[in-house]
Design a protein around this motif. Structure first.
Motif, mmCIF file in Angstrom:
data_model
loop_
_atom_site.group_PDB
_atom_site.id
_atom_site.type_symbol
_atom_site.label_atom_id
_atom_site.label_comp_id
_atom_site.label_asym_id
_atom_site.label_seq_id
_atom_site.Cartn_x
_atom_site.Cartn_y
_atom_site.Cartn_z
ATOM 1 N N ASP A 1 10.162 -0.898 -18.530
ATOM 2 C CA ASP A 1 8.719 -1.087 -18.352
ATOM 3 C C ASP A 1 7.962 -0.135 -19.279
ATOM 4 O OD1 ASP A 1 6.099 -0.042 -16.794
ATOM 5 O OD2 ASP A 1 6.464 -2.157 -16.319
ATOM 6 N N HIS A 2 6.961 -0.652 -19.987
ATOM 7 C CA HIS A 2 6.269 0.136 -21.011
ATOM 8 C C HIS A 2 5.551 1.348 -20.420
ATOM 9 C CE1 HIS A 2 5.989 -3.681 -23.774
ATOM 10 N NE2 HIS A 2 7.199 -3.480 -23.278
ATOM 11 N N ILE A 3 4.937 1.182 -19.266
ATOM 12 C CA ILE A 3 4.220 2.295 -18.639
ATOM 13 C C ILE A 3 5.185 3.392 -18.225
ATOM 14 C CG2 ILE A 3 2.681 2.982 -16.775
ATOM 15 C CD1 ILE A 3 1.403 1.135 -18.831
ATOM 16 N N ILE A 4 6.304 3.001 -17.622
ATOM 17 C CA ILE A 4 7.294 4.000 -17.191
ATOM 18 C C ILE A 4 7.837 4.769 -18.386
ATOM 19 C CG2 ILE A 4 9.596 4.270 -16.178
ATOM 20 C CD1 ILE A 4 8.936 1.931 -14.327
ATOM 21 N N SER A 5 8.145 4.060 -19.460
ATOM 22 C CA SER A 5 8.653 4.725 -20.661
ATOM 23 C C SER A 5 7.623 5.684 -21.236
ATOM 24 C CB SER A 5 9.040 3.677 -21.708
ATOM 25 O OG SER A 5 9.433 4.293 -22.915
ATOM 26 N N GLY A 6 6.347 5.247 -21.315
ATOM 27 C CA GLY A 6 5.302 6.108 -21.856
ATOM 28 C C GLY A 6 5.097 7.354 -21.026
ATOM 29 N N VAL A 7 5.083 7.202 -19.698
ATOM 30 C CA VAL A 7 4.931 8.360 -18.814
ATOM 31 C C VAL A 7 6.119 9.306 -18.977
ATOM 32 C CG1 VAL A 7 4.853 9.095 -16.397
ATOM 33 C CG2 VAL A 7 3.464 7.164 -17.157
ATOM 34 N N ASN B 1 1.444 1.607 -25.325
ATOM 35 C CA ASN B 1 1.862 2.960 -25.714
ATOM 36 C C ASN B 1 1.014 4.001 -25.005
ATOM 37 O OD1 ASN B 1 3.011 5.156 -26.866
ATOM 38 N ND2 ASN B 1 2.624 4.572 -28.985
ATOM 39 N N ILE B 2 1.339 4.221 -23.739
ATOM 40 C CA ILE B 2 0.671 5.284 -22.996
ATOM 41 C C ILE B 2 1.297 6.639 -23.329
ATOM 42 C CG2 ILE B 2 2.122 5.309 -20.933
ATOM 43 C CD1 ILE B 2 -0.447 5.392 -19.277
ATOM 44 N N GLY B 3 2.369 6.627 -24.141
ATOM 45 C CA GLY B 3 3.043 7.857 -24.529
ATOM 46 C C GLY B 3 2.447 8.551 -25.736
ATOM 47 N N LEU B 4 1.232 8.163 -26.159
ATOM 48 C CA LEU B 4 0.604 8.812 -27.317
ATOM 49 C C LEU B 4 0.457 10.317 -27.119
ATOM 50 C CD1 LEU B 4 -2.222 6.219 -28.128
ATOM 51 C CD2 LEU B 4 -0.210 6.732 -29.530
ATOM 52 N N GLU B 5 0.157 10.737 -25.899
ATOM 53 C CA GLU B 5 -0.003 12.167 -25.634
ATOM 54 C C GLU B 5 1.290 12.919 -25.928
ATOM 55 O OE1 GLU B 5 -1.895 15.742 -24.064
ATOM 56 O OE2 GLU B 5 -2.625 13.848 -24.871
ATOM 57 N N ALA C 1 7.367 10.358 -34.990
ATOM 58 C CA ALA C 1 8.160 9.140 -35.195
ATOM 59 C C ALA C 1 9.383 9.117 -34.285
ATOM 60 C CB ALA C 1 8.586 9.034 -36.661
ATOM 61 N N LEU C 2 9.977 10.294 -34.033
ATOM 62 C CA LEU C 2 11.110 10.360 -33.098
ATOM 63 C C LEU C 2 10.668 9.952 -31.697
ATOM 64 C CD1 LEU C 2 12.884 13.652 -34.254
ATOM 65 C CD2 LEU C 2 13.707 11.301 -34.539
ATOM 66 N N GLY C 3 9.477 10.416 -31.290
ATOM 67 C CA GLY C 3 8.945 9.998 -30.003
ATOM 68 C C GLY C 3 8.691 8.504 -29.969
ATOM 69 N N GLY C 4 8.142 7.974 -31.077
ATOM 70 C CA GLY C 4 7.925 6.533 -31.160
ATOM 71 C C GLY C 4 9.237 5.763 -31.124
ATOM 72 N N GLY C 5 10.247 6.289 -31.801
ATOM 73 C CA GLY C 5 11.553 5.634 -31.795
ATOM 74 C C GLY C 5 12.171 5.605 -30.410
ATOM 75 N N LEU C 6 11.981 6.695 -29.658
ATOM 76 C CA LEU C 6 12.496 6.737 -28.290
ATOM 77 C C LEU C 6 11.801 5.694 -27.419
ATOM 78 C CD1 LEU C 6 14.246 8.107 -26.131
ATOM 79 C CD2 LEU C 6 12.392 9.778 -25.815
ATOM 80 N N HIS C 7 10.476 5.604 -27.566
ATOM 81 C CA HIS C 7 9.712 4.611 -26.804
ATOM 82 C C HIS C 7 10.116 3.193 -27.205
ATOM 83 C CE1 HIS C 7 6.523 3.101 -24.341
ATOM 84 N NE2 HIS C 7 5.767 2.689 -25.343
ATOM 85 N N ALA C 8 10.325 2.977 -28.502
ATOM 86 C CA ALA C 8 10.728 1.660 -28.978
ATOM 87 C C ALA C 8 12.115 1.276 -28.460
ATOM 88 C CB ALA C 8 10.705 1.627 -30.513
ATOM 89 N N THR C 9 13.021 2.251 -28.466
ATOM 90 C CA THR C 9 14.371 1.976 -27.971
ATOM 91 C C THR C 9 14.342 1.578 -26.505
ATOM 92 O OG1 THR C 9 15.314 3.551 -29.563
ATOM 93 C CG2 THR C 9 16.683 2.947 -27.669
ATOM 94 N N ALA C 10 13.539 2.312 -25.717
ATOM 95 C CA ALA C 10 13.477 2.035 -24.284
ATOM 96 C C ALA C 10 12.826 0.687 -23.996
ATOM 97 C CB ALA C 10 12.721 3.158 -23.575
ATOM 98 N N THR C 11 11.712 0.401 -24.673
ATOM 99 C CA THR C 11 10.927 -0.787 -24.325
ATOM 100 C C THR C 11 11.377 -2.045 -25.059
ATOM 101 O OG1 THR C 11 9.277 -0.193 -26.018
ATOM 102 C CG2 THR C 11 8.889 0.579 -23.761
ATOM 103 N N VAL C 12 11.678 -1.910 -26.343
ATOM 104 C CA VAL C 12 12.005 -3.083 -27.150
ATOM 105 C C VAL C 12 13.483 -3.454 -27.018
ATOM 106 C CG1 VAL C 12 12.002 -4.051 -29.480
ATOM 107 C CG2 VAL C 12 10.156 -2.528 -28.768
ATOM 108 N N ILE C 13 14.356 -2.449 -27.022
ATOM 109 C CA ILE C 13 15.797 -2.725 -26.975
ATOM 110 C C ILE C 13 16.277 -2.900 -25.530
ATOM 111 C CG2 ILE C 13 18.094 -1.920 -27.647
ATOM 112 C CD1 ILE C 13 16.224 -2.607 -29.993
ATOM 113 N N PHE C 14 15.912 -1.940 -24.652
ATOM 114 C CA PHE C 14 16.443 -1.969 -23.284
ATOM 115 C C PHE C 14 15.464 -2.550 -22.260
ATOM 116 C CE2 PHE C 14 18.919 1.439 -25.337
ATOM 117 C CZ PHE C 14 20.197 0.943 -25.096
#
Length: 428
Positions: A138-144, A87-91, A122-135
Protein backbone atom coordinates in the motif's frame (compact mmCIF):
# COMPACT_ATOMS: atom_id res chain seq x y z
CA UNK A 1 1.89 -7.18 -31.84
CA UNK A 2 2.09 -3.96 -29.81
CA UNK A 3 2.61 -0.43 -31.00
CA UNK A 4 5.02 2.01 -29.37
CA UNK A 5 3.19 4.87 -27.77
CA UNK A 6 3.55 8.29 -29.37
CA UNK A 7 2.21 11.72 -28.42
CA UNK A 8 -0.76 11.05 -30.73
CA UNK A 9 -1.45 7.54 -29.44
CA UNK A 10 -3.45 8.81 -26.46
CA UNK A 11 -6.23 11.27 -25.91
CA UNK A 12 -4.30 14.38 -24.91
CA UNK A 13 -7.48 16.09 -23.75
CA UNK A 14 -7.77 13.33 -21.15
CA UNK A 15 -4.18 13.77 -20.01
CA UNK A 16 -4.29 17.57 -20.08
CA UNK A 17 -7.83 18.43 -18.93
CA UNK A 18 -6.88 21.85 -17.63
CA UNK A 19 -5.94 23.13 -21.07
CA UNK A 20 -7.56 26.57 -21.35
CA UNK A 21 -10.38 26.89 -23.84
CA UNK A 22 -10.30 30.69 -23.91
CA UNK A 23 -7.16 32.06 -25.61
CA UNK A 24 -7.55 35.44 -23.89
CA UNK A 25 -7.06 33.71 -20.50
CA UNK A 26 -3.99 31.59 -21.14
CA UNK A 27 -2.00 30.11 -18.22
CA UNK A 28 0.64 32.85 -18.65
CA UNK A 29 -1.97 35.60 -18.38
CA UNK A 30 -3.62 33.85 -15.44
CA UNK A 31 -0.39 33.69 -13.46
CA UNK A 32 0.44 37.30 -14.36
CA UNK A 33 -2.98 38.28 -13.00
CA UNK A 34 -2.35 36.32 -9.79
CA UNK A 35 1.03 38.03 -9.34
CA UNK A 36 -0.37 41.54 -9.84
CA UNK A 37 -3.30 40.82 -7.52
CA UNK A 38 -0.97 39.44 -4.86
CA UNK A 39 1.29 42.50 -4.95
CA UNK A 40 -1.77 44.77 -4.78
CA UNK A 41 -3.13 42.93 -1.73
CA UNK A 42 0.24 43.15 0.04
CA UNK A 43 0.54 46.83 -0.91
CA UNK A 44 -2.88 47.58 0.59
CA UNK A 45 -1.90 45.63 3.72
CA UNK A 46 1.35 47.60 4.04
CA UNK A 47 -0.47 50.93 3.82
CA UNK A 48 -3.20 49.97 6.29
CA UNK A 49 -1.02 48.15 8.82
CA UNK A 50 2.31 49.97 8.47
CA UNK A 51 4.16 46.64 8.17
CA UNK A 52 6.65 47.81 5.53
CA UNK A 53 8.55 44.53 5.55
CA UNK A 54 5.72 42.66 3.81
CA UNK A 55 6.91 43.80 0.37
CA UNK A 56 10.58 44.46 1.10
CA UNK A 57 13.39 43.07 -1.04
CA UNK A 58 14.82 41.34 2.02
CA UNK A 59 11.60 39.43 2.63
CA UNK A 60 11.42 38.45 -1.05
CA UNK A 61 14.98 37.10 -0.93
CA UNK A 62 14.09 35.13 2.18
CA UNK A 63 10.91 33.88 0.49
CA UNK A 64 12.90 32.58 -2.46
CA UNK A 65 15.31 30.81 -0.11
CA UNK A 66 12.48 29.14 1.79
CA UNK A 67 10.39 28.33 -1.29
CA UNK A 68 13.01 26.24 -3.11
CA UNK A 69 12.81 23.19 -0.76
CA UNK A 70 9.00 23.20 -0.96
CA UNK A 71 9.10 23.58 -4.76
CA UNK A 72 11.73 20.89 -5.40
CA UNK A 73 9.94 18.37 -3.19
CA UNK A 74 6.59 19.23 -4.82
CA UNK A 75 8.10 18.70 -8.28
CA UNK A 76 9.47 15.39 -7.05
CA UNK A 77 6.02 14.36 -5.88
CA UNK A 78 4.69 15.41 -9.29
CA UNK A 79 6.76 12.75 -11.07
CA UNK A 80 5.66 10.00 -8.71
CA UNK A 81 1.97 10.85 -8.54
CA UNK A 82 1.60 11.57 -12.25
CA UNK A 83 2.84 7.99 -12.70
CA UNK A 84 0.16 6.74 -10.30
CA UNK A 85 2.27 6.23 -7.15
CA UNK A 86 1.23 8.17 -4.04
CA UNK A 87 4.37 9.62 -2.45
CA UNK A 88 3.66 10.59 1.13
CA UNK A 89 7.31 9.68 1.81
CA UNK A 90 8.65 13.00 0.48
CA UNK A 91 9.52 14.07 4.03
CA UNK A 92 11.69 10.99 4.61
CA UNK A 93 13.40 11.41 1.23
CA UNK A 94 14.18 15.03 2.11
CA UNK A 95 15.68 13.90 5.41
CA UNK A 96 17.92 11.43 3.57
CA UNK A 97 18.90 14.26 1.23
CA UNK A 98 19.91 16.46 4.15
CA UNK A 99 22.11 13.81 5.78
CA UNK A 100 23.83 12.59 2.62
CA UNK A 101 24.12 16.17 1.33
CA UNK A 102 25.83 17.31 4.51
CA UNK A 103 28.15 14.29 4.47
CA UNK A 104 29.15 14.90 0.85
CA UNK A 105 29.49 18.64 1.50
CA UNK A 106 31.74 18.03 4.50
CA UNK A 107 34.17 15.94 2.43
CA UNK A 108 33.91 17.39 -1.08
CA UNK A 109 32.24 20.79 -0.83
CA UNK A 110 28.78 21.90 -1.91
CA UNK A 111 28.92 20.22 -5.32
CA UNK A 112 29.81 16.91 -3.71
CA UNK A 113 27.00 17.52 -1.24
CA UNK A 114 24.57 18.06 -4.12
CA UNK A 115 25.58 14.77 -5.75
CA UNK A 116 25.43 12.76 -2.52
CA UNK A 117 22.15 14.34 -1.41
CA UNK A 118 20.49 13.53 -4.70
CA UNK A 119 21.79 9.97 -4.37
CA UNK A 120 20.37 9.71 -0.83
CA UNK A 121 16.95 10.94 -1.96
CA UNK A 122 17.04 8.59 -4.96
CA UNK A 123 17.76 5.67 -2.61
CA UNK A 124 14.65 6.60 -0.64
CA UNK A 125 12.70 6.82 -3.88
CA UNK A 126 14.05 3.45 -4.97
CA UNK A 127 12.96 1.89 -1.69
CA UNK A 128 9.46 3.33 -2.10
CA UNK A 129 9.34 2.16 -5.71
CA UNK A 130 10.45 -1.34 -4.78
CA UNK A 131 7.79 -1.61 -2.09
CA UNK A 132 4.90 -0.14 -4.08
CA UNK A 133 5.64 -0.97 -7.71
CA UNK A 134 7.37 -4.35 -7.34
CA UNK A 135 5.81 -5.80 -4.17
CA UNK A 136 2.46 -3.94 -4.38
CA UNK A 137 2.65 -2.60 -0.80
CA UNK A 138 0.00 0.00 0.00
CA UNK A 139 1.43 3.38 -1.05
CA UNK A 140 0.48 5.18 2.16
CA UNK A 141 1.97 2.48 4.38
CA UNK A 142 5.21 2.50 2.39
CA UNK A 143 5.44 6.31 2.51
CA UNK A 144 4.83 6.42 6.26
CA UNK A 145 7.43 3.70 6.75
CA UNK A 146 10.02 5.74 4.86
CA UNK A 147 9.19 8.82 6.94
CA UNK A 148 9.78 6.77 10.08
CA UNK A 149 12.84 4.93 8.77
CA UNK A 150 14.75 7.99 7.49
CA UNK A 151 15.28 9.79 10.85
CA UNK A 152 16.33 6.54 12.53
CA UNK A 153 18.77 5.69 9.75
CA UNK A 154 20.24 9.20 9.87
CA UNK A 155 20.65 8.97 13.67
CA UNK A 156 22.46 5.63 13.27
CA UNK A 157 24.72 6.99 10.53
CA UNK A 158 25.50 10.12 12.54
CA UNK A 159 26.44 8.02 15.58
CA UNK A 160 28.71 5.90 13.40
CA UNK A 161 30.35 8.73 11.44
CA UNK A 162 30.25 11.94 13.51
CA UNK A 163 30.56 10.77 17.10
CA UNK A 164 34.31 11.51 17.44
CA UNK A 165 35.11 14.02 14.68
CA UNK A 166 34.68 17.22 16.70
CA UNK A 167 33.76 20.46 14.88
CA UNK A 168 30.50 20.56 16.83
CA UNK A 169 29.35 17.29 15.28
CA UNK A 170 27.57 14.46 17.07
CA UNK A 171 24.67 12.06 16.83
CA UNK A 172 22.30 14.95 16.06
CA UNK A 173 24.46 17.21 13.91
CA UNK A 174 27.09 17.06 11.18
CA UNK A 175 30.25 19.14 10.79
CA UNK A 176 29.87 22.30 8.68
CA UNK A 177 29.64 21.93 4.91
CA UNK A 178 32.71 23.17 3.06
CA UNK A 179 32.20 26.23 0.88
CA UNK A 180 29.09 27.88 -0.55
CA UNK A 181 27.32 28.05 -3.88
CA UNK A 182 28.19 31.25 -5.80
CA UNK A 183 25.65 34.08 -5.61
CA UNK A 184 24.54 36.44 -8.38
CA UNK A 185 23.38 40.06 -8.16
CA UNK A 186 22.43 42.26 -11.12
CA UNK A 187 23.81 45.42 -9.51
CA UNK A 188 22.65 48.25 -11.84
CA UNK A 189 19.05 47.03 -11.87
CA UNK A 190 19.18 46.11 -8.17
CA UNK A 191 20.31 49.63 -7.23
CA UNK A 192 17.65 51.26 -9.41
CA UNK A 193 14.88 49.13 -7.93
CA UNK A 194 16.22 49.79 -4.43
CA UNK A 195 15.89 53.53 -5.01
CA UNK A 196 12.25 53.12 -6.06
CA UNK A 197 11.57 50.83 -3.10
CA UNK A 198 12.73 53.47 -0.59
CA UNK A 199 10.04 55.95 -1.71
CA UNK A 200 7.24 53.66 -0.43
CA UNK A 201 4.92 54.57 -3.28
CA UNK A 202 1.73 52.52 -3.38
CA UNK A 203 2.14 49.38 -5.52
CA UNK A 204 5.09 50.77 -7.54
CA UNK A 205 7.56 50.65 -4.64
CA UNK A 206 6.12 47.36 -3.46
CA UNK A 207 6.57 45.77 -6.90
CA UNK A 208 10.08 47.23 -7.17
CA UNK A 209 11.07 45.89 -3.76
CA UNK A 210 9.82 42.40 -4.53
CA UNK A 211 11.48 42.41 -7.97
CA UNK A 212 14.75 43.55 -6.38
CA UNK A 213 14.66 40.60 -4.01
CA UNK A 214 14.62 38.26 -7.01
CA UNK A 215 17.87 39.59 -8.49
CA UNK A 216 19.93 40.26 -5.35
CA UNK A 217 22.20 37.63 -3.72
CA UNK A 218 20.62 34.89 -5.81
CA UNK A 219 22.30 31.54 -5.12
CA UNK A 220 23.38 29.53 -8.16
CA UNK A 221 21.47 26.60 -6.65
CA UNK A 222 18.33 28.76 -6.49
CA UNK A 223 18.80 29.84 -10.09
CA UNK A 224 19.14 26.21 -11.15
CA UNK A 225 15.95 25.31 -9.28
CA UNK A 226 14.09 28.10 -11.09
CA UNK A 227 15.24 26.78 -14.47
CA UNK A 228 14.12 23.29 -13.47
CA UNK A 229 10.45 24.34 -13.52
CA UNK A 230 10.14 24.92 -17.31
CA UNK A 231 12.44 21.97 -17.96
CA UNK A 232 10.21 19.62 -15.96
CA UNK A 233 7.10 21.05 -17.62
CA UNK A 234 8.66 20.39 -21.04
CA UNK A 235 9.68 16.85 -20.09
CA UNK A 236 6.25 15.90 -18.77
CA UNK A 237 4.11 17.65 -21.40
CA UNK A 238 6.23 17.77 -24.53
CA UNK A 239 8.20 14.51 -24.66
CA UNK A 240 7.27 10.92 -25.34
CA UNK A 241 8.71 9.90 -21.96
CA UNK A 242 6.48 12.43 -20.21
CA UNK A 243 3.42 11.28 -22.12
CA UNK A 244 4.14 7.65 -21.21
CA UNK A 245 4.65 8.60 -17.57
CA UNK A 246 1.34 10.48 -17.40
CA UNK A 247 -0.44 7.73 -19.29
CA UNK A 248 0.47 5.09 -16.71
CA UNK A 249 -0.96 7.37 -14.03
CA UNK A 250 -4.24 7.64 -15.92
CA UNK A 251 -4.67 4.05 -17.13
CA UNK A 252 -1.72 1.68 -16.84
CA UNK A 253 -3.72 -1.11 -18.52
CA UNK A 254 -4.38 0.97 -21.63
CA UNK A 255 -0.72 2.02 -21.66
CA UNK A 256 0.40 -1.59 -21.39
CA UNK A 257 -1.80 -2.50 -24.35
CA UNK A 258 0.09 -0.07 -26.60
CA UNK A 259 3.54 -1.24 -25.54
CA UNK A 260 4.45 0.98 -22.57
CA UNK A 261 6.60 -0.78 -19.97
CA UNK A 262 4.41 0.30 -17.07
CA UNK A 263 6.40 -1.09 -14.14
CA UNK A 264 9.69 0.31 -15.43
CA UNK A 265 8.11 3.73 -16.06
CA UNK A 266 6.58 3.86 -12.58
CA UNK A 267 9.86 2.78 -10.99
CA UNK A 268 11.86 5.45 -12.82
CA UNK A 269 9.28 8.11 -11.93
CA UNK A 270 9.45 7.32 -8.20
CA UNK A 271 13.27 7.32 -8.22
CA UNK A 272 13.24 10.74 -9.93
CA UNK A 273 10.77 11.84 -7.26
CA UNK A 274 13.21 10.85 -4.53
CA UNK A 275 16.09 12.49 -6.38
CA UNK A 276 14.29 15.85 -6.46
CA UNK A 277 13.26 15.51 -2.81
CA UNK A 278 16.90 14.80 -2.03
CA UNK A 279 17.84 18.01 -3.86
CA UNK A 280 15.42 19.85 -1.58
CA UNK A 281 17.26 18.39 1.40
CA UNK A 282 20.63 19.45 -0.03
CA UNK A 283 19.35 23.01 -0.41
CA UNK A 284 18.48 23.08 3.29
CA UNK A 285 21.98 22.00 4.41
CA UNK A 286 23.97 24.08 1.90
CA UNK A 287 21.98 27.29 1.33
CA UNK A 288 19.44 27.63 4.15
CA UNK A 289 21.97 26.42 6.76
CA UNK A 290 25.46 24.94 6.57
CA UNK A 291 25.06 21.71 8.58
CA UNK A 292 22.78 18.75 8.97
CA UNK A 293 20.80 18.67 12.20
CA UNK A 294 17.99 16.43 13.34
CA UNK A 295 14.49 17.64 12.57
CA UNK A 296 15.55 20.49 10.31
CA UNK A 297 13.11 19.57 7.53
CA UNK A 298 10.29 20.51 9.96
CA UNK A 299 7.54 18.85 7.96
CA UNK A 300 8.42 20.56 4.67
CA UNK A 301 7.77 17.33 2.79
CA UNK A 302 4.15 17.29 3.93
CA UNK A 303 3.66 20.94 2.96
CA UNK A 304 5.25 20.18 -0.43
CA UNK A 305 2.69 17.39 -0.89
CA UNK A 306 -0.06 19.90 -0.07
CA UNK A 307 1.40 22.32 -2.63
CA UNK A 308 1.34 19.55 -5.24
CA UNK A 309 -2.33 18.84 -4.54
CA UNK A 310 -3.34 22.52 -4.48
CA UNK A 311 -1.43 22.91 -7.74
CA UNK A 312 -3.65 20.23 -9.29
CA UNK A 313 -0.67 17.99 -10.08
CA UNK A 314 0.79 20.54 -12.51
CA UNK A 315 4.35 21.94 -12.19
CA UNK A 316 3.81 25.71 -12.43
CA UNK A 317 0.73 25.65 -10.21
CA UNK A 318 2.51 23.49 -7.63
CA UNK A 319 5.46 25.92 -7.53
CA UNK A 320 2.98 28.80 -7.17
CA UNK A 321 1.46 27.12 -4.11
CA UNK A 322 4.95 26.39 -2.75
CA UNK A 323 5.78 30.09 -3.12
CA UNK A 324 2.77 31.02 -0.99
CA UNK A 325 3.93 28.67 1.76
CA UNK A 326 7.51 29.93 1.45
CA UNK A 327 6.32 33.53 1.75
CA UNK A 328 4.30 32.77 4.88
CA UNK A 329 7.34 31.06 6.41
CA UNK A 330 9.52 34.07 5.53
CA UNK A 331 7.03 36.44 7.16
CA UNK A 332 7.13 34.28 10.26
CA UNK A 333 10.95 34.21 10.42
CA UNK A 334 11.54 37.91 9.76
CA UNK A 335 8.71 39.06 12.00
CA UNK A 336 10.01 37.56 15.23
CA UNK A 337 7.80 39.88 17.29
CA UNK A 338 4.67 38.66 15.52
CA UNK A 339 3.81 42.09 14.03
CA UNK A 340 4.40 41.07 10.41
CA UNK A 341 2.44 37.83 10.84
CA UNK A 342 -0.35 39.83 12.47
CA UNK A 343 -0.47 42.11 9.40
CA UNK A 344 -0.50 38.99 7.25
CA UNK A 345 -3.94 38.25 8.75
CA UNK A 346 -5.25 41.34 6.95
CA UNK A 347 -3.76 40.10 3.66
CA UNK A 348 -5.50 36.78 4.20
CA UNK A 349 -8.81 38.51 4.91
CA UNK A 350 -8.58 40.55 1.70
CA UNK A 351 -7.51 37.56 -0.41
CA UNK A 352 -10.24 35.26 0.87
CA UNK A 353 -12.82 38.04 0.38
CA UNK A 354 -11.79 38.22 -3.28
CA UNK A 355 -12.07 34.43 -3.53
CA UNK A 356 -15.57 34.64 -2.06
CA UNK A 357 -16.57 37.26 -4.65
CA UNK A 358 -15.19 35.19 -7.54
CA UNK A 359 -16.91 32.06 -6.20
CA UNK A 360 -20.22 33.94 -5.96
CA UNK A 361 -19.88 35.18 -9.55
CA UNK A 362 -19.16 31.63 -10.71
CA UNK A 363 -22.19 30.32 -8.86
CA UNK A 364 -20.19 28.25 -6.37
CA UNK A 365 -22.31 28.99 -3.35
CA UNK A 366 -20.57 26.69 -0.86
CA UNK A 367 -17.12 28.02 -1.78
CA UNK A 368 -18.39 31.59 -1.52
CA UNK A 369 -19.87 31.00 1.94
CA UNK A 370 -16.79 29.19 3.23
CA UNK A 371 -14.39 31.83 1.87
CA UNK A 372 -16.58 34.62 3.25
CA UNK A 373 -16.59 33.05 6.71
CA UNK A 374 -12.81 32.60 6.65
CA UNK A 375 -12.38 36.23 5.51
CA UNK A 376 -14.62 37.50 8.29
CA UNK A 377 -12.81 35.40 10.87
CA UNK A 378 -9.37 36.65 9.80
CA UNK A 379 -10.56 40.27 9.74
CA UNK A 380 -12.07 40.01 13.23
CA UNK A 381 -8.89 38.37 14.48
CA UNK A 382 -6.82 41.19 12.99
CA UNK A 383 -9.02 44.00 14.35
CA UNK A 384 -9.30 42.62 17.88
CA UNK A 385 -5.59 41.90 18.45
CA UNK A 386 -2.31 43.80 18.24
CA UNK A 387 0.13 40.91 17.92
CA UNK A 388 0.01 37.13 17.81
CA UNK A 389 1.21 34.74 20.54
CA UNK A 390 4.76 33.54 20.02
CA UNK A 391 3.55 29.95 20.30
CA UNK A 392 1.50 30.49 17.15
CA UNK A 393 4.33 31.74 14.94
CA UNK A 394 6.11 28.44 14.12
CA UNK A 395 2.88 27.07 12.64
CA UNK A 396 2.21 29.95 10.25
CA UNK A 397 2.85 27.92 7.03
CA UNK A 398 0.67 25.09 8.33
CA UNK A 399 -2.21 27.49 9.12
CA UNK A 400 -1.86 29.01 5.64
CA UNK A 401 -2.10 25.47 4.24
CA UNK A 402 -5.40 24.94 6.05
CA UNK A 403 -6.79 28.31 4.89
CA UNK A 404 -5.89 27.55 1.27
CA UNK A 405 -7.48 24.11 1.58
CA UNK A 406 -10.69 25.65 2.94
CA UNK A 407 -11.00 28.35 0.28
CA UNK A 408 -9.55 26.75 -2.86
CA UNK A 409 -11.78 27.39 -5.88
CA UNK A 410 -10.15 25.17 -8.42
CA UNK A 411 -11.66 21.75 -8.95
CA UNK A 412 -8.92 19.24 -8.33
CA UNK A 413 -8.39 16.29 -10.64
CA UNK A 414 -5.84 13.75 -9.55
CA UNK A 415 -4.50 11.09 -11.95
CA UNK A 416 -7.21 8.45 -12.33
CA UNK A 417 -5.02 5.49 -11.39
CA UNK A 418 -3.27 7.21 -8.47
CA UNK A 419 -2.70 4.70 -5.70
CA UNK A 420 -4.17 1.75 -7.62
CA UNK A 421 -1.91 -1.35 -7.71
CA UNK A 422 -0.91 -2.54 -11.18
CA UNK A 423 -0.16 -6.12 -12.19
CA UNK A 424 0.86 -7.15 -15.68
CA UNK A 425 -1.95 -8.51 -17.80
CA UNK A 426 -4.70 -7.64 -15.31
CA UNK A 427 -7.17 -5.16 -16.71
CA UNK A 428 -9.25 -3.38 -14.09
Amino acid sequence: MTTAITPRSLDEDLLEPDKPTKPWFSPEKRWALFAVTGVAILSITRVLSGATDLTSSGLTTETLRLTVPFALAALGGLFSERAGVVNIGLEGMMILGTWFGAYGGWHWGVWGGLAFGMLGGALGGGLHATATVIFKVDHIISGVAINLLAPGLCRYLSAAVYANVGEGAGVRQSPPVSGDFPTITIWPLSNALGSIEQHHWFFISDAAGMARGLITDLSLFTLGAIFLVPIIWWILWRTTFGLRLRSVGESPWASESVGVKVIRTKFIAVVISGLLAGMAGVFIVTVTTSTYSEGQTSGRGYIALAALIFGNWRPVSAVGAATLFGYSDAVRLRGASGVAVHAFLLSGAIATALVAIVAAIQGRRKNAIMSGLVSAGLLIWYLTTQTLPKEFLPYTPHIVTLVVAATALRKLRMPKALGIPFRRGEAQ
